[in-house]
Scaffold this motif. Structure first.
Motif, mmCIF file in Angstrom:
data_model
loop_
_atom_site.group_PDB
_atom_site.id
_atom_site.type_symbol
_atom_site.label_atom_id
_atom_site.label_comp_id
_atom_site.label_asym_id
_atom_site.label_seq_id
_atom_site.Cartn_x
_atom_site.Cartn_y
_atom_site.Cartn_z
ATOM 1 N N LYS A 140 0.835 -1.214 0.000
ATOM 2 C CA LYS A 140 0.000 0.000 0.000
ATOM 3 C C LYS A 140 0.867 1.259 0.000
ATOM 4 N N GLU A 141 1.929 1.234 0.807
ATOM 5 C CA GLU A 141 2.788 2.418 0.904
ATOM 6 C C GLU A 141 3.517 2.670 -0.423
ATOM 7 N N ARG A 178 1.144 4.251 -2.697
ATOM 8 C CA ARG A 178 0.808 5.626 -2.295
ATOM 9 C C ARG A 178 1.870 6.602 -2.772
ATOM 10 N N ASN A 197 -0.546 12.335 -1.185
ATOM 11 C CA ASN A 197 0.747 12.877 -0.739
ATOM 12 C C ASN A 197 0.646 14.330 -0.296
ATOM 13 N N TRP A 256 -2.083 13.905 5.109
ATOM 14 C CA TRP A 256 -1.304 12.731 5.548
ATOM 15 C C TRP A 256 -0.159 13.182 6.444
ATOM 16 N N PHE A 259 8.647 7.083 3.379
ATOM 17 C CA PHE A 259 8.163 5.722 3.086
ATOM 18 C C PHE A 259 7.995 5.014 4.422
ATOM 19 N N ARG A 260 6.757 4.975 4.900
ATOM 20 C CA ARG A 260 6.510 4.429 6.251
ATOM 21 C C ARG A 260 5.262 3.533 6.205
ATOM 22 N N PRO A 261 5.460 2.236 5.899
ATOM 23 C CA PRO A 261 4.304 1.324 5.806
ATOM 24 C C PRO A 261 3.489 1.294 7.094
ATOM 25 N N ARG A 320 2.184 3.432 8.679
ATOM 26 C CA ARG A 320 1.004 4.316 8.701
ATOM 27 C C ARG A 320 -0.277 3.519 8.414
ATOM 28 N N PHE A 321 -0.138 2.465 7.550
ATOM 29 C CA PHE A 321 -1.322 1.682 7.194
ATOM 30 C C PHE A 321 -1.698 0.661 8.268
ATOM 31 N N TYR A 340 -6.977 8.113 -1.174
ATOM 32 C CA TYR A 340 -6.048 7.055 -1.587
ATOM 33 C C TYR A 340 -6.677 6.245 -2.729
#
Ligand code: HEM
Length: 505
Positions: free
Chosen positions: A362-363, A366, A405, A410, A416-418, A420-421, A437
């Motif tokens: 997902k990241e 995004r 973005n 956000w 790049f920080r997976p 967050r999901f 998104y």
């Protein structure tokens, strides 16, 4: 350019200036158009804004002109939408009104003026094509029929990389091998066939023709002839090359894949649905008279572009982010080892048990959206949007990259920080349940291929991380992630060399 043509062009430009001035005066009275830079006759805003209207430039214009703005590109109106609310209006609330596609002189050639599915206007033909393509391509049954094939293709990549002595010494351009894998994943579904190696002559031919098609279609070189119809004669050479590539490509699809499959079907009749590949279903629809032979070939054309390239770019971005974020890579590996057990190779049904791997995907989608402006939409009739009038046949770009973005929406989007999901954005899915998104769009024209793309991404990235430590090549601390945008695509500029150290020997 010969003198006669130059004279004609100048005369045409003069006439167009006069007409454009009159039309813009009349229009100004009639329409309340969205804000934007002041256009000049004939060229509109083209000379001010230039050719490369990528997601980042368009985000900057949104900061200046607002969440809806209008650019006049020669004769064409371009409306850019940059807020979740307006995206919802275009894609959902007024999904029918804005559900058509613009094409341009080049896309008209490659799609036979919209005889395909991706670029056709909203209407009966689109509905029929989408219905016909659903059973052979876009259901969970297809995923279950082919997921072992995708797992085998990913395993073959791992084997080939392990066999290549360069992988763990100088590094390799992994993308080349992954491209073969993606062709095999999709050609298995389409034609129940695969290519043995990167040197397979048919694969080499296909790759070259598809590459040429993408380069010609995504280039900005033909904008002038598209924006200013009077200049179109100057594009003759370019358009002839497009026609030639299109003809060669469709002939290859027909002679070597569709007709071969027809022959096979006539000698070995298939007695149940389980043995059918996608083209068999599509040919059934042709036999019933629902579509014609050209439509069949344009379906093959669409899959070659929409499915293979987008997924490959996303895999490539995912790998680049994993290399540049070693802690993320370590966590993905650790999750698979903990959940599946050491050395147990990840498969499609495992995905639900691997939330961190899903968050990485997902990241990636995004931050590095393969189609950051979606495929351009269009309104066939005059319409209203955000309180403004939108003239019929405007090209509508939804800046999906900016929606995902925008720092106002956000937390530190540039990172790049997976996680967050799994934390503050844990409810956000890739299927468009949140209008901030939309990597696959949402609504009528959204990507039906999401059902295939997500498991393929998971299997591929998962297997690579399980089997290799993915590192920058010797002498580098990071991979170069410079972006290369096209008319509406986004991929990595330089296909990176990656050092791949096996996790176990
Ligand atoms: C990571 C991979 C992929 C991404 C990021 C992606 C993204 C998108 C986006 C953004 C759109 C346009 C949505 C809109 O205009 O509102 C689209 C359309 C489409 N995609 Fe995908 N896609 C991917 C993979 C695939 C695959 C694997 C297939 C086929 C097997 C596919 C088939 C299509 C088709 C047929 C359309 C046109 C839909 C229509 O116009 O009705 N895509 N995709």
């Amino acid at each position: 350019m010969d003198l006669l043509l130059l004279e004609k062009t100048l005369l045409g430009l003069f006439a167009a200036t006069v007409v454009a001035t009159i039309v813009s005066k009349l229009r100004g009275k009639k329409f309340k158009l969205p804000p934007g830079p002041i256009p000049v006759p004939v060229f509109g805003n083209w000379l001010q804004v230039g050719d490369d209207l990528n997601h980042r430039n368009l985000s900057d214009y949104a900061k200046k002109f607002g969440n809806i703005f209008l650019l006049r590109m020669g004769q064409r109106n371009l409306v850019v939408v940059s807020s979740p609310e307006l995206a919802k209006d275009v894609l959902h609330t007024q999904g029918v009104e804005f559900g058509s596609r613009t094409r341009n002189v080049v896309f008209d050639i490659f799609t036979g003026k919209g005889q395909d599915m991706v670029f056709t206007v909203y209407g009966e033909h689109w509905r029929k094509m989408r219905r016909i393509m659903t059973v052979p391509f876009f259901t969970n049954k297809v995923v279950q029929q082919y997921r072992q094939g995708w797992e085998a293709e990913a395993a073959a990549v791992v084997d080939d990389v392990k066999k290549n002595p360069d992988s763990a010494t100088t590094g390799i351009v992994l993308r080349r091998r992954l491209q073969l894998m993606m062709y095999n994943n999709m050609y298995r579904i389409m034609f129940d066939t695969r290519f043995e190696s990167e040197d397979d002559p048919m694969f080499v031919k296909l790759r070259a023709l598809n590459g040429e098609r993408s380069r010609l279609a995504q280039s900005f070189d033909y904008n002038y002839g598209d924006f200013i119809p009077i200049l179109r004669p100057l594009l003759k050479g370019y358009l002839n090359i497009c026609k030639e590539v299109k003809d060669r490509r469709l002939k290859l699809f027909k002679d070597h894949f569709v007709d071969m499959r027809k022959k096979l079907a006539s000698t070995k009749p298939m007695d149940n649905d389980g043995l059918k590949c996608a083209i068999d279903h599509i040919l059934d629809a042709q036999q019933k008279g629902e579509i014609n032979e050209d439509n069949v070939l344009y379906i093959v054309e669409n899959i070659n572009v929409a499915a293979i390239e987008t997924t490959l770019w996303s895999i490539e971005w995912g790998i680049a982010e994993l290399v540049n974020n070693p802690e993320v890579q370590r966590k993905v590996r650790e999750e698979m080892e903990r959940v599946l057990g050491a050395g147990v190779q990840v498969t499609e049904p495992d995905m639900v048990k691997l939330p961190y791997l899903q968050a990485v995907i997902k990241e990636t989608l995004r931050l590095r959206m393969a189609i950051p402006l979606l495929v351009p939409h269009m309104n066939l009739q005059d319409a209203k949007l955000g309180g403004f009038d939108i003239p019929a046949e405007s090209k509508i770009l939804v800046n999906a990259w900016w929606l995902a973005n925008n720092p106002a929406q956000w937390n530190k989007p540039e990172e790049f920080r997976p996680e967050r999901f799994l934390e503050e954005e844990s409810k956000v899915e890739a299927n468009g349940n949140d209008f901030r998104y939309l990597p696959f769009g949402v609504g009528r024209r959204s990507c039906p291929g999401i059902i295939l793309a997500l498991p393929i991404l998971g299997i591929t990235l998962g297997r690579l991380v399980q089997n290799f430590h993915l590192l920058p090549p010797p002498g580098h601390s990071k991979l170069d992630t410079t972006e290369k945008g096209g008319q509406f695509s986004l991929h990595i500029l330089n296909h990176s060399t990656i050092l791949m150290n096996p996790t176990s020997l």
